[in-house]
Design a protein around this motif. Structure first.
Motif, PDB file in Angstrom:
ATOM      1  N   GLU A 267       6.659   4.153  -2.014  1.00 33.30           N
ATOM      2  CA  GLU A 267       7.893   4.766  -1.527  1.00 33.30           C
ATOM      3  C   GLU A 267       9.105   4.002  -2.041  1.00 33.30           C
ATOM      4  O   GLU A 267       9.142   2.772  -2.029  1.00 33.30           O
ATOM      5  CB  GLU A 267       7.906   4.778   0.003  1.00 33.30           C
ATOM      6  CG  GLU A 267       9.151   5.427   0.598  1.00 33.30           C
ATOM      7  CD  GLU A 267       9.260   5.203   2.097  1.00 33.30           C
ATOM      8  OE1 GLU A 267      10.280   5.593   2.665  1.00 33.30           O
ATOM      9  OE2 GLU A 267       8.323   4.622   2.669  1.00 33.30           O
TER      10      GLU A 267
ATOM     11  N   LYS B  10       0.847  -1.209   0.000  1.00 35.34           N
ATOM     12  CA  LYS B  10       0.000   0.000   0.000  1.00 35.34           C
ATOM     13  C   LYS B  10       0.873   1.246   0.000  1.00 35.34           C
ATOM     14  O   LYS B  10       0.569   2.255   0.632  1.00 35.34           O
ATOM     15  CB  LYS B  10      -0.932  -0.002   1.220  1.00 35.34           C
ATOM     16  CG  LYS B  10      -1.938  -1.141   1.238  1.00 35.34           C
ATOM     17  CD  LYS B  10      -2.911  -1.024   0.080  1.00 35.34           C
ATOM     18  CE  LYS B  10      -4.032  -2.044   0.205  1.00 35.34           C
ATOM     19  NZ  LYS B  10      -3.576  -3.423   0.041  1.00 35.34           N
ATOM     20  N   SER B  11       1.977   1.170  -0.757  1.00 35.42           N
ATOM     21  CA  SER B  11       2.935   2.266  -0.797  1.00 35.42           C
ATOM     22  C   SER B  11       3.762   2.161  -2.070  1.00 35.42           C
ATOM     23  O   SER B  11       3.971   1.067  -2.598  1.00 35.42           O
ATOM     24  CB  SER B  11       3.860   2.231   0.425  1.00 35.42           C
ATOM     25  OG  SER B  11       4.891   3.200   0.318  1.00 35.42           O
TER      26      SER B  11
ATOM     27  N   TYR C 115      -1.466   5.578  -3.491  1.00 33.61           N
ATOM     28  CA  TYR C 115      -0.660   5.234  -2.316  1.00 33.61           C
ATOM     29  C   TYR C 115       0.336   6.311  -1.904  1.00 33.61           C
ATOM     30  O   TYR C 115       1.035   6.128  -0.897  1.00 33.61           O
ATOM     31  CB  TYR C 115       0.123   3.939  -2.586  1.00 33.61           C
ATOM     32  CG  TYR C 115      -0.735   2.748  -2.928  1.00 33.61           C
ATOM     33  CD1 TYR C 115      -1.965   2.549  -2.298  1.00 33.61           C
ATOM     34  CD2 TYR C 115      -0.326   1.803  -3.869  1.00 33.61           C
ATOM     35  CE1 TYR C 115      -2.764   1.456  -2.622  1.00 33.61           C
ATOM     36  CE2 TYR C 115      -1.104   0.703  -4.179  1.00 33.61           C
ATOM     37  CZ  TYR C 115      -2.327   0.539  -3.558  1.00 33.61           C
ATOM     38  OH  TYR C 115      -3.093  -0.541  -3.866  1.00 33.61           O
ATOM     39  N   SER C 116       0.437   7.396  -2.661  1.00 37.87           N
ATOM     40  CA  SER C 116       1.450   8.402  -2.326  1.00 37.87           C
ATOM     41  C   SER C 116       1.233   8.992  -0.939  1.00 37.87           C
ATOM     42  O   SER C 116       2.184   9.362  -0.247  1.00 37.87           O
ATOM     43  CB  SER C 116       1.447   9.526  -3.367  1.00 37.87           C
ATOM     44  OG  SER C 116       0.170  10.146  -3.434  1.00 37.87           O
ATOM     45  N   LYS C 117      -0.004   9.060  -0.484  1.00 43.36           N
ATOM     46  CA  LYS C 117      -0.277   9.600   0.854  1.00 43.36           C
ATOM     47  C   LYS C 117       0.226   8.677   1.944  1.00 43.36           C
ATOM     48  O   LYS C 117       0.397   9.094   3.099  1.00 43.36           O
ATOM     49  CB  LYS C 117      -1.771   9.830   1.036  1.00 43.36           C
ATOM     50  CG  LYS C 117      -2.633   8.580   0.919  1.00 43.36           C
ATOM     51  CD  LYS C 117      -4.102   8.910   1.106  1.00 43.36           C
ATOM     52  CE  LYS C 117      -4.978   7.667   0.989  1.00 43.36           C
ATOM     53  NZ  LYS C 117      -4.933   7.069  -0.351  1.00 43.36           N
ATOM     54  N   ASN C 118       0.460   7.405   1.592  1.00 45.64           N
ATOM     55  CA  ASN C 118       0.979   6.458   2.583  1.00 45.64           C
ATOM     56  C   ASN C 118       2.491   6.471   2.666  1.00 45.64           C
ATOM     57  O   ASN C 118       3.072   5.809   3.531  1.00 45.64           O
ATOM     58  CB  ASN C 118       0.529   5.026   2.233  1.00 45.64           C
ATOM     59  CG  ASN C 118      -0.980   4.883   2.276  1.00 45.64           C
ATOM     60  OD1 ASN C 118      -1.662   5.604   3.000  1.00 45.64           O
ATOM     61  ND2 ASN C 118      -1.514   3.956   1.485  1.00 45.64           N
ATOM     62  N   SER C 119       3.144   7.206   1.759  1.00 47.77           N
ATOM     63  CA  SER C 119       4.607   7.246   1.754  1.00 47.77           C
ATOM     64  C   SER C 119       5.098   8.062   2.930  1.00 47.77           C
ATOM     65  O   SER C 119       4.455   8.996   3.390  1.00 47.77           O
ATOM     66  CB  SER C 119       5.119   7.863   0.450  1.00 47.77           C
ATOM     67  OG  SER C 119       4.725   7.091  -0.656  1.00 47.77           O
ATOM     68  N   ARG C 120       6.257   7.687   3.427  1.00 46.58           N
ATOM     69  CA  ARG C 120       6.858   8.400   4.542  1.00 46.58           C
ATOM     70  C   ARG C 120       8.340   8.527   4.287  1.00 46.58           C
ATOM     71  O   ARG C 120       8.829   8.100   3.244  1.00 46.58           O
ATOM     72  CB  ARG C 120       6.609   7.666   5.859  1.00 46.58           C
ATOM     73  CG  ARG C 120       7.042   6.203   5.836  1.00 46.58           C
ATOM     74  CD  ARG C 120       6.380   5.418   6.969  1.00 46.58           C
ATOM     75  NE  ARG C 120       6.756   4.019   6.935  1.00 46.58           N
ATOM     76  CZ  ARG C 120       7.695   3.490   7.663  1.00 46.58           C
ATOM     77  NH1 ARG C 120       8.414   4.246   8.482  1.00 46.58           N
ATOM     78  NH2 ARG C 120       7.973   2.213   7.605  1.00 46.58           N
TER      79      ARG C 120
ATOM     80  N   GLY D   4      -0.881   7.663  -7.401  1.00 44.07           N
ATOM     81  CA  GLY D   4      -1.941   8.535  -6.939  1.00 44.07           C
ATOM     82  C   GLY D   4      -2.691   7.961  -5.747  1.00 44.07           C
ATOM     83  O   GLY D   4      -3.112   8.694  -4.849  1.00 44.07           O
TER      84      GLY D   4
END
Length: 322
Positions: A246, A243-244, A304-309, A302
């Motif tokens: 990154e 789900k990423s 999963y980018s919010k799940n990147s850290r 688009g």
């Protein structure tokens, strides 16, 4: 197009030692040994060159992203990289067995070199991150390895610069062919028309394969196309499981989409006859056929980018999914 421009771009007839058909562009043949007969083929030829340039730089964004993030071993699927390498090896094998132009062989070798570089980078970070995790678990991080990305970046840039000297057709003779087709892009095999037809195209007067080398090259083209077509599936699955996205370069997949699209269009613009499209079908499948998979990965950015850290800290655990 004005008649003056047409006269400048195309000339009638052929040199004594070359057998291009009727009208052809002299500069494309002089530089690339490619017979371009009309404006549509010229558009395809230019798209092929654009595709070639895109494929030469396709891995550069991922090299940078991996050094910036430091955890490409957790982001990239090894099966994705291996299948891409197998596709390029099949491509090179077909070039060698079917006696393609030196330009095509040099580019195929360049692709394999880049594949090996990114696989080496993957292996390096996998080992480095495992060592750092062991050091952290022992309470000692003073001996962690310092990464110097500029050294590898300089090396890649230097190799790319010198490889261009092999892309120019210094010694490419094509006197044994009626047409010298230079097929730009990651899919490199092409068909030169020889005197005798080995495998005719049905009951027509057209020919599917002119020599054994064409048939062998086609078989390896099928293998190459299958590898390219299926290679994205492991990466799509890994992105879904994590789900990423990154550690993966969005620009690498954008360049891949553009490279495959321009290559596919360059083939279609050159000739839309059924026999020509069937001759190039494996490479069209390996290029245009992968667009839906590459586009899926772009859509995942688009989603999963919010799940990147930020980069994973030493000692922090993260499952390594296949």
């Amino acid at each position: 197009m004005t008649s003056a421009y047409a006269d400048l771009l195309f000339v009638m007839g052929t040199p004594a030692d070359v057998q291009c058909n009727s009208t052809y562009a002299t500069w494309t043949f002089t530089i690339f040994k490619e017979c371009v007969h009309n404006n549509l083929q010229m558009a395809g030829f230019v798209l092929g060159l654009i595709s070639l340039l895109l494929w030469i730089v396709v891995f550069i964004p991922q090299f940078y992203e991996s050094y910036k993030n430091g955890h490409c071993d957790q982001a990239l699927s090894p099966l994705f990289l291996i299948m891409w390498l197998l596709g390029d090896i099949s491509n090179l094998t077909g070039c060698l067995l079917s006696h393609q132009l030196p330009t095509q062989t040099y580019i195929a070798i360049y692709y394999i070199f880049m594949d090996i570089l990114i696989l080496s980078q993957f292996a390096y970070y996998k080992r480095k991150n495992r060592m750092q995790a062991n050091i952290s678990s022992n309470g000692d991080i003073t001996s962690s390895v310092r990464v110097e990305p500029k050294h590898v970046i300089y090396g890649v840039a230097m190799f790319a610069t010198f490889s261009w000297t092999g892309l120019l057709p210094w010694q490419q003779g094509q006197t044994g062919m009626r047409e010298g087709h230079f097929r730009s892009g990651r899919s490199l095999l092409s068909y030169g028309v020889e005197e005798n037809c080995m495998v005719p195209f049905g009951s027509t007067d057209q020919c599917m394969f002119y020599a054994t080398g064409d048939l062998i090259g086609y078989v390896f083209g099928v293998v190459s196309g299958i590898c390219y077509f299926l290679s994205r599936s492991p990466q799509i699955l890994k992105n879904f499981q994590r789900k990423s996205v990154e550690g993966i370069s969005l620009f690498m997949f954008i360049i891949t989409v553009l490279g495959n699209l321009t290559y596919g269009l360059s083939v279609i613009f050159e000739d839309t006859s059924l026999v020509f499209l069937l001759q190039h079908l494996p490479w069209l499948v390996g290029s245009i056929g992968t667009l839906i998979f590459d586009s899926t990965i772009i859509v995942q950015f688009g989603l999963y980018s919010k799940n990147s850290r930020g980069p994973v800290m030493v000692g922090e655990t993260q499952p390594l999914l296949a």
